[in-house]
Motif scaffolding. Structure first.
Motif, mmCIF file in Angstrom:
data_model
loop_
_atom_site.group_PDB
_atom_site.id
_atom_site.type_symbol
_atom_site.label_atom_id
_atom_site.label_comp_id
_atom_site.label_asym_id
_atom_site.label_seq_id
_atom_site.Cartn_x
_atom_site.Cartn_y
_atom_site.Cartn_z
ATOM 1 N N UNK A 117 0.193 0.548 13.317
ATOM 2 C CA UNK A 117 1.441 1.287 12.833
ATOM 3 C C UNK A 117 1.113 2.677 12.135
ATOM 4 N N UNK A 118 1.617 3.867 12.662
ATOM 5 C CA UNK A 118 1.500 5.022 11.688
ATOM 6 C C UNK A 118 3.042 5.387 11.335
ATOM 7 N N UNK A 119 3.035 5.640 10.349
ATOM 8 C CA UNK A 119 4.401 6.044 9.341
ATOM 9 C C UNK A 119 4.152 7.429 8.614
ATOM 10 N N UNK A 120 5.009 8.068 8.544
ATOM 11 C CA UNK A 120 5.017 9.534 7.918
ATOM 12 C C UNK A 120 5.919 10.564 8.282
ATOM 13 N N UNK A 121 5.424 11.647 7.837
ATOM 14 C CA UNK A 121 6.269 12.815 8.251
ATOM 15 C C UNK A 121 5.789 13.582 9.278
ATOM 16 N N UNK A 122 6.574 13.936 10.277
ATOM 17 C CA UNK A 122 6.345 14.887 11.475
ATOM 18 C C UNK A 122 7.219 16.014 11.667
ATOM 19 N N UNK A 123 6.887 16.852 11.850
ATOM 20 C CA UNK A 123 7.654 17.952 12.331
ATOM 21 C C UNK A 123 8.050 17.875 13.742
ATOM 22 N N UNK A 124 9.151 17.856 13.914
ATOM 23 C CA UNK A 124 10.095 17.806 15.223
ATOM 24 C C UNK A 124 11.357 18.476 15.195
ATOM 25 N N UNK A 147 15.996 17.818 3.749
ATOM 26 C CA UNK A 147 16.118 18.179 2.206
ATOM 27 C C UNK A 147 14.975 17.871 1.651
ATOM 28 N N UNK A 148 13.768 17.231 2.331
ATOM 29 C CA UNK A 148 12.436 17.154 1.767
ATOM 30 C C UNK A 148 11.580 18.016 1.894
ATOM 31 N N UNK A 149 11.947 19.384 2.398
ATOM 32 C CA UNK A 149 10.979 20.411 2.876
ATOM 33 C C UNK A 149 10.403 20.802 1.443
ATOM 34 N N UNK A 150 9.016 21.024 1.707
ATOM 35 C CA UNK A 150 8.152 21.289 0.464
ATOM 36 C C UNK A 150 7.803 20.432 -0.504
ATOM 37 N N UNK A 151 8.330 19.287 -0.334
ATOM 38 C CA UNK A 151 8.237 18.234 -1.406
ATOM 39 C C UNK A 151 6.901 17.397 -1.497
ATOM 40 N N UNK A 160 0.806 -1.109 0.005
ATOM 41 C CA UNK A 160 -0.194 0.053 0.183
ATOM 42 C C UNK A 160 1.076 1.290 -0.131
ATOM 43 N N UNK A 161 0.540 2.214 -0.734
ATOM 44 C CA UNK A 161 1.204 3.394 -0.752
ATOM 45 C C UNK A 161 0.343 4.673 -0.744
ATOM 46 N N UNK A 162 0.710 5.746 -0.125
ATOM 47 C CA UNK A 162 0.141 6.972 0.182
ATOM 48 C C UNK A 162 0.897 8.046 -0.253
ATOM 49 N N UNK A 163 0.454 9.111 -0.910
ATOM 50 C CA UNK A 163 1.412 10.280 -1.501
ATOM 51 C C UNK A 163 0.761 11.549 -0.881
ATOM 52 N N UNK A 164 1.376 12.409 -0.551
ATOM 53 C CA UNK A 164 1.039 13.703 0.243
ATOM 54 C C UNK A 164 1.891 14.799 0.107
ATOM 55 N N UNK A 165 1.347 16.084 0.275
ATOM 56 C CA UNK A 165 2.356 17.206 0.082
ATOM 57 C C UNK A 165 2.771 17.896 1.085
ATOM 58 N N UNK A 166 4.035 18.155 1.260
ATOM 59 C CA UNK A 166 4.649 19.032 2.537
ATOM 60 C C UNK A 166 4.671 20.286 2.919
ATOM 61 N N UNK A 167 3.995 20.992 1.741
ATOM 62 C CA UNK A 167 4.082 22.433 2.098
ATOM 63 C C UNK A 167 3.220 23.254 3.179
ATOM 64 N N UNK A 168 2.267 22.278 3.848
ATOM 65 C CA UNK A 168 1.682 22.943 4.834
ATOM 66 C C UNK A 168 2.385 22.629 6.054
#
Length: 205
Positions: A94-101, A125-129, A66-74
């Motif tokens: 399990x939760x997995x993704x991007x988290x601001x820390x 280096x992934x900011x905004x991608x 399974x794949x999920x895609x999302x934008x990091x701009x916000x």
């Protein structure tokens, strides 16, 4: 892998585990605003228990990835987060993704079986991608990988996930500390499982 080998999930076919504050479809995208203060976490370190974050789920056959895609701009504030939830049942997910820390985006995975653990890997280096999370089961484990539109796949976790049936998966987002966070999800697909831990899966398209 060609596009016809992929099974795109329509947003409307998912069922909310805890509805968000708001959501709307815009073309092929899904914009989700989670309610402040909701999250997924069990006991460890903090003592509190949350299992009330919004996640849009459907049945997950363990013979598919399974794949999920999302934008990091916000993503701007502490604990802004979104990604992929693998859900077997209460206290087993399990939760997995991007988290601001620490002020930067982190690849974050929380593995929970009664108690939660938390792993982080900084990706400034992934900011905004645009970011894709992927999960694929092998034997009694799930292989979790991530990539951005400018960076290749990274294997970020191998975790125990032995459940043969009753599994669900899909996009999630949480905003534990602030109002006004909204995530744009762009893709949700099931595709062929990983062939090997050390072989990168193909990229869609």
């Amino acid at each position: 892998m060609t596009q016809q080998n992929r099974n795109r999930v329509e947003w409307k076919t998912g069922v909310w585990l805890n509805p968000p504050q708001s959501f709307r479809e815009e073309g092929q995208m899904l914009k989700v605003a989670p309610e402040k203060g909701r999250d997924f976490w069990k006991k460890t370190l903090y003592g509190f228990e949350f299992e009330d974050g919004p996640a849009l789920l459907t049945s997950w056959d363990r013979n598919t990835a399974v794949e999920v895609t999302f934008q990091l701009g916000s993503f701007t504030d502490l604990y802004d987060q979104a990604g992929l939830l693998l859900y077997h049942g209460p206290g087993q997910w399990i939760k997995t993704g991007i988290e601001i820390n620490d002020g930067i985006p982190q690849l974050a995975t929380v593995v929970t079986d009664g108690y939660s653990d938390w792993s982080l890997a900084a990706v400034p280096e992934w900011i905004g991608e645009e970011v894709t999370l992927r999960a694929s089961i092998m034997k009694d484990a799930v292989i979790i990988r991530a990539r951005s539109n400018q960076h290749p796949w990274r294997t970020i976790r191998v975790a125990r996930f032995p459940y043969e049936t009753g599994n669900h998966a899909g996009p999630f987002t949480c905003s534990p500390t602030r109002d006004g966070f909204e995530v744009t999800f762009t893709r949700w697909e099931f595709t062929a499982p990983d062939e090997d831990l050390h072989i990168d899966p193909p990229v869609e398209g």
